[in-house]
Design a protein around this motif. Sequence first.
Motif, PDB file in Angstrom:
ATOM      1  N   PRO A   1      10.012 -32.463   9.768  1.00 47.28           N
ATOM      2  CA  PRO A   1      10.779 -33.419  10.715  1.00 47.28           C
ATOM      3  C   PRO A   1      11.582 -34.433   9.849  1.00 47.28           C
ATOM      4  O   PRO A   1      12.612 -34.742  10.315  1.00 47.28           O
ATOM      5  N   LEU A   2      10.988 -34.964   9.016  1.00 49.04           N
ATOM      6  CA  LEU A   2      12.047 -35.769   8.024  1.00 49.04           C
ATOM      7  C   LEU A   2      13.180 -35.244   7.546  1.00 49.04           C
ATOM      8  O   LEU A   2      14.240 -35.617   7.591  1.00 49.04           O
ATOM      9  N   ARG A   3      13.327 -33.970   7.330  1.00 48.64           N
ATOM     10  CA  ARG A   3      14.181 -33.186   6.754  1.00 48.64           C
ATOM     11  C   ARG A   3      15.394 -33.080   7.674  1.00 48.64           C
ATOM     12  O   ARG A   3      16.478 -32.945   7.905  1.00 48.64           O
ATOM     13  N   GLU A   4      14.767 -32.427   9.219  1.00 47.29           N
ATOM     14  CA  GLU A   4      15.595 -32.313  10.121  1.00 47.29           C
ATOM     15  C   GLU A   4      16.253 -33.848  10.605  1.00 47.29           C
ATOM     16  O   GLU A   4      17.378 -33.894  11.136  1.00 47.29           O
ATOM     17  N   THR A   5      15.528 -35.007  10.569  1.00 52.45           N
ATOM     18  CA  THR A   5      16.190 -35.969  11.098  1.00 52.45           C
ATOM     19  C   THR A   5      17.089 -36.277  10.045  1.00 52.45           C
ATOM     20  O   THR A   5      18.133 -36.957  10.510  1.00 52.45           O
ATOM     21  N   GLY A   6      16.751 -36.110   8.871  1.00 52.65           N
ATOM     22  CA  GLY A   6      18.255 -36.575   7.834  1.00 52.65           C
ATOM     23  C   GLY A   6      19.308 -35.800   7.996  1.00 52.65           C
ATOM     24  O   GLY A   6      20.444 -36.363   8.093  1.00 52.65           O
ATOM     25  N   LYS A   7      19.090 -34.486   8.390  1.00 54.10           N
ATOM     26  CA  LYS A   7      20.412 -33.352   8.700  1.00 54.10           C
ATOM     27  C   LYS A   7      21.211 -33.850   9.941  1.00 54.10           C
ATOM     28  O   LYS A   7      21.975 -34.087  10.034  1.00 54.10           O
TER      29      LYS A   7
ATOM     30  N   PRO B   1      -1.903 -22.350   2.105  1.00 54.63           N
ATOM     31  CA  PRO B   1      -0.857 -21.822   1.033  1.00 54.63           C
ATOM     32  C   PRO B   1      -0.664 -23.273   0.273  1.00 54.63           C
ATOM     33  O   PRO B   1      -0.329 -24.299   1.086  1.00 54.63           O
ATOM     34  N   ALA B   2      -0.296 -23.238  -0.939  1.00 56.92           N
ATOM     35  CA  ALA B   2      -0.033 -24.429  -1.956  1.00 56.92           C
ATOM     36  C   ALA B   2       1.208 -25.118  -1.427  1.00 56.92           C
ATOM     37  O   ALA B   2       1.308 -26.253  -1.389  1.00 56.92           O
ATOM     38  N   ALA B   3       2.364 -24.516  -1.005  1.00 53.56           N
ATOM     39  CA  ALA B   3       3.344 -25.164  -0.923  1.00 53.56           C
ATOM     40  C   ALA B   3       3.991 -25.443   0.592  1.00 53.56           C
ATOM     41  O   ALA B   3       4.793 -25.893   1.035  1.00 53.56           O
ATOM     42  N   ARG B   4       3.069 -24.605   1.577  1.00 52.40           N
ATOM     43  CA  ARG B   4       3.656 -24.693   2.988  1.00 52.40           C
ATOM     44  C   ARG B   4       2.892 -25.971   3.513  1.00 52.40           C
ATOM     45  O   ARG B   4       3.511 -26.484   4.492  1.00 52.40           O
ATOM     46  N   GLY B   5       2.068 -26.668   3.037  1.00 49.76           N
ATOM     47  CA  GLY B   5       1.339 -27.701   3.450  1.00 49.76           C
ATOM     48  C   GLY B   5       2.421 -29.223   3.421  1.00 49.76           C
ATOM     49  O   GLY B   5       2.816 -29.644   4.405  1.00 49.76           O
ATOM     50  N   PRO B   6       2.916 -29.433   2.257  1.00 48.47           N
ATOM     51  CA  PRO B   6       3.704 -30.602   2.196  1.00 48.47           C
ATOM     52  C   PRO B   6       5.207 -30.054   2.998  1.00 48.47           C
ATOM     53  O   PRO B   6       5.678 -30.698   3.482  1.00 48.47           O
ATOM     54  N   ALA B   7       5.554 -28.742   2.942  1.00 50.03           N
ATOM     55  CA  ALA B   7       6.807 -28.444   3.491  1.00 50.03           C
ATOM     56  C   ALA B   7       6.939 -28.728   5.020  1.00 50.03           C
ATOM     57  O   ALA B   7       7.831 -29.148   5.705  1.00 50.03           O
ATOM     58  N   LYS B   8       5.641 -28.419   5.748  1.00 51.35           N
ATOM     59  CA  LYS B   8       5.608 -28.651   7.027  1.00 51.35           C
ATOM     60  C   LYS B   8       5.504 -30.054   7.405  1.00 51.35           C
ATOM     61  O   LYS B   8       6.186 -30.486   8.398  1.00 51.35           O
TER      62      LYS B   8
END
Length: 281
Positions: free
Chosen positions: A32-38, A21-28
């Motif tokens: 980890p960076l998003r979780e680290t930021g949170k 899928p076009a959007a799931r690759g970058p999201a995956k």
Amino acid sequence: MTAPLPVRPPAPSDDRAAGVPAARGPAKLLAPLRETGKLFALAAEVTRAIFRRPFQLREFVEQFWFVASVTILPAALVSIPFGAVIALQVGSLTQQLGAQSFTGGASVLAVIQQAGPLIVALLIAGAGGSAICADLGSRKIREELGAMEVMGVSPVQRLVVPRVLATMLVAVLLNGMVSVVGTLGGYFFNVIMQGGTPGAYLASFSALAQLPDLYISELKALIFGFIAGIVAAYRGLNPRGGPKGVGDAVNQSVVITFMLLFFVNMVLTAIYLQIVPPKGG
């Protein structure tokens, strides 16, 4: 009357043609960076909320007593074999090198600087942190935290801050007990089992140890307690999939805390050895 022209389906994109899928690759990749930021955002919010009023003193006392009650006895029991293993290994090595008189100082410094804070942090993360994560996760899936936000009560200030402060204070106090018990265990095994002399054991400790060694040990325990509390609170506030997600969050909090503790311990030890010169150096 002319027949309607056939409608061709849209051509698949390159990502769809490849089966991705076009959007799931970058999201995956960014997850980890998003979780680290949170996680860092929660740590910053907890740090700010510590100085706000009102302070939940009763909740802090209850959490302090709970974390201390589930970690005191295991910490004392674990520190004895840790001190014994370090004393036996260091004693065997110093005998081979002909420096048996330095056994006491080397083993005690290893217990105070490394073993003590790590033992405390692992027990707090495994016993106290898992309980904190399970408690907050169960409150989350029962929508108690959402109800608190609707009433204008901050869950971070009301629930997270007392728990993080409790883990930090217990870690500092427990580190002193672990250092004493581990040192006594190392003394017993070195003097009784390896034939060392009590005077040489104590003299080598006074010759090699210095006060900053105790300071870095307590600082490590304080930081490790903060990390254990923050990670447990973060995973408890963000469970996934109902009750099963709470159990998964508890396991994840313990594993993440262990990984962070060993990394932070390496960084703090490297900084300490660069800043503080050895005694007599």
